[in-house]
Write an enzyme that holds these catalytic residues in place. Structure first.
Site, short mmCIF file in Angstrom:
data_model
loop_
_atom_site.label_atom_id
_atom_site.label_comp_id
_atom_site.label_asym_id
_atom_site.label_seq_id
_atom_site.Cartn_x
_atom_site.Cartn_y
_atom_site.Cartn_z
N CYS A 211 44.08 -22.06 -2.30
CA CYS A 211 43.71 -21.65 -3.66
C CYS A 211 42.95 -22.76 -4.38
O CYS A 211 43.34 -23.94 -4.32
CB CYS A 211 44.97 -21.29 -4.46
SG CYS A 211 44.63 -20.69 -6.13
N CYS B 107 39.02 -17.27 -0.68
CA CYS B 107 38.00 -17.04 -1.72
C CYS B 107 36.76 -17.92 -1.52
O CYS B 107 35.63 -17.45 -1.70
CB CYS B 107 38.60 -17.31 -3.10
SG CYS B 107 39.91 -16.15 -3.56
N HIS C 152 51.28 -14.40 -4.06
CA HIS C 152 51.86 -15.58 -4.68
C HIS C 152 52.92 -16.19 -3.77
O HIS C 152 53.43 -15.53 -2.86
CB HIS C 152 52.46 -15.23 -6.03
CG HIS C 152 51.41 -14.90 -7.05
ND1 HIS C 152 51.68 -14.74 -8.39
CD2 HIS C 152 50.07 -14.72 -6.94
CE1 HIS C 152 50.57 -14.47 -9.05
NE2 HIS C 152 49.59 -14.45 -8.19
N GLU D 237 56.01 -17.01 -4.29
CA GLU D 237 57.31 -16.33 -4.34
C GLU D 237 57.27 -15.02 -3.54
O GLU D 237 58.23 -14.67 -2.85
CB GLU D 237 57.70 -16.05 -5.79
CG GLU D 237 57.81 -17.30 -6.66
CD GLU D 237 56.52 -17.65 -7.38
OE1 GLU D 237 56.60 -18.26 -8.46
OE2 GLU D 237 55.43 -17.32 -6.85
N CYS E 209 55.32 -15.67 -12.25
CA CYS E 209 54.62 -14.78 -13.16
C CYS E 209 55.44 -13.50 -13.34
O CYS E 209 56.49 -13.32 -12.72
CB CYS E 209 53.22 -14.46 -12.62
SG CYS E 209 53.25 -13.43 -11.12
N CYS F 157 55.93 -11.56 -9.98
CA CYS F 157 56.90 -12.19 -9.09
C CYS F 157 58.31 -12.10 -9.66
O CYS F 157 59.28 -11.95 -8.92
CB CYS F 157 56.51 -13.65 -8.83
SG CYS F 157 55.08 -13.84 -7.75
N TYR G 123 56.17 -24.89 -19.21
CA TYR G 123 55.83 -23.77 -20.10
C TYR G 123 56.06 -22.44 -19.38
O TYR G 123 55.11 -21.78 -18.96
CB TYR G 123 54.38 -23.88 -20.56
CG TYR G 123 54.13 -25.03 -21.49
CD1 TYR G 123 54.30 -24.89 -22.87
CD2 TYR G 123 53.74 -26.26 -21.00
CE1 TYR G 123 54.07 -25.95 -23.73
CE2 TYR G 123 53.51 -27.33 -21.86
CZ TYR G 123 53.67 -27.18 -23.22
OH TYR G 123 53.45 -28.23 -24.07
#
Length: 385
Positions: free
Chosen positions: A217, A248, A299, A301, A329, A332, A350
């Protein structure tokens, strides 16, 4: 000479920790915030040093003079020929951390963390009860949407040691004593006065980070680990496109989400040559268009949960803990709740409010990581054995 830097969301208690390290271990206190205030008052002698104004000024300073400018200014106050130890408060940018690490092999970064609700309770009076204003300042302090200036979230992830400060501390109570003991122990550790014997959670988080390095990523590498009740690792995962697809960079030369945004920007350029309108429309797009939905990767997870599914058994999940180098997120969080994982340990200052609510509703225990991070795990092992 030892140097300890402090980073964390405001209201977490970085200044309190700085005072403790100075009082209990004789470190000389320095503060990047004080340097910023001095520069601000020199340029704007008639203005008050309020947080929004200082944030704007700090962002401009770092943009025009470099992310490490305040660290360079603080370094001028350090006598490298003396045996004095220093503690530096108010670190806000990865550039400041990089500069200090390059200057001193004995620099350690302490990340101080407290949940947003706890921090809000501590600073309510300063905001006259206006939580919206607090959250706006907190978001700017986080720095997720900017490439310069205050970037506490990115800086926190560079911490060598994380300290949790969620308990209510009153002078003389047990919480104060326990917290002081914790700070003294961490200082003794970086000073090599005690041996680093990693706790299981420190080892698991270091493993999750090691796994994250395999990700291709271009935005953020994330690792996750699922550990059963007996401490056995039953699965791991990192964020990556499905095995049947190219990553990507191979297909698009960039993050696919960035590719999508650039395509949109090109469309806007055809609509209008007015750069102001173009900019406003693009900002609106970023705010309302859920570009995360276009991420091609599974992801970390998700991959860890799928790893359990591939073995044909999910019996261990309801008594398992998931360690992740970020915070799940929403998507997930839904999967974690659905498969019945009982607990997550996360390294992220955060957390997403919506994801926290999903996990809380399913009674998934959410524990912020505390202790020696993967950034210092082997470094501290090397100096003590």
């Amino acid at each position: 000479m030892n140097i300890i830097g402090l980073v964390g969301p405001f209201g977490s208690g970085c200044s309190y920790v700085s005072n403790l390290i100075s009082e209990k271990r004789g470190y000389q206190k320095l503060s990047l915030s004080e340097i910023l205030k001095e520069l601000f008052k020199k340029k704007y002698p008639m203005l008050e040093c309020e947080r929004p104004a200082l944030q704007d000024f700090g962002n401009e300073i770092r943009k025009t003079k470099g992310d490490d400018y305040l660290a360079k200014e603080i370094w001028k106050k350090i006598d490298t020929t003396s045996e004095t130890n220093f503690v530096i408060d108010s670190i806000r940018n990865p550039g400041e951390i990089e500069f200090l690490r390059n200057k001193s092999p004995h620099f350690f970064l302490f990340g101080v963390f407290a949940d947003q609700d706890v921090r809000w309770e501590r600073v309510t009076k300063k905001y006259a009860g206006n939580r919206t204003l607090f959250e706006t300042d907190d978001e700017r302090d986080n720095g997720e949407k900017q490439s310069f200036g205050q970037r506490v979230a990115d800086s926190f992830l560079l911490s060598d040691i994380v300290i949790i400060n969620n308990d209510k501390i009153i002078k003389g109570n047990d919480n104060e004593k326990d917290f002081i003991d914790k700070i003294v122990e961490k200082v003794d550790l970086v000073e090599k006065k005690i041996t680093f014997l990693p706790e299981p959670k420190e080892t698991y988080m270091a493993m999750a980070y090691a796994i994250s390095i395999r990700s291709s990523c271009l935005k953020r590498k994330v690792g996750a680990l699922i550990v059963d009740n007996d401490g056995a690792v039953i699965s791991s995962g990192y964020n990556e496109v499905p095995s049947t697809q190219k990553n990507c960079k191979s297909d698009y030369g960039n993050c696919y989400r960035d590719y999508m945004k650039n395509q949109f920007r090109e469309d806007l350029n055809e609509i209008s040559e007015d750069q102001n309108i173009n900019g406003k429309m693009f900002e609106s797009f970023k705010k309302h268009f859920k570009i995360l939905d276009y991420c091609r990767a599974l992801h970390a997870e998700e991959n860890a949960i799928l790893g359990v599914a591939r073995t044909g058994s999910s019996a261990a999940l309801p008594i398992s803990t998931l360690y992740t180098t970020t915070y799940p997120c929403n998507l997930c969080a839904n999967k974690i709740a659905q498969v019945g994982i009982k607990k997550i340990v996360y390294f992220e200052p955060y957390p997403m409010k919506e994801a926290k609510a999903i996990l809380a509703k399913q009674r998934v225990q959410q524990e912020p990581f505390e202790g020696v991070t993967y950034n210092a795990y082997f470094r501290l092992m090397e100096v003590t054995y």
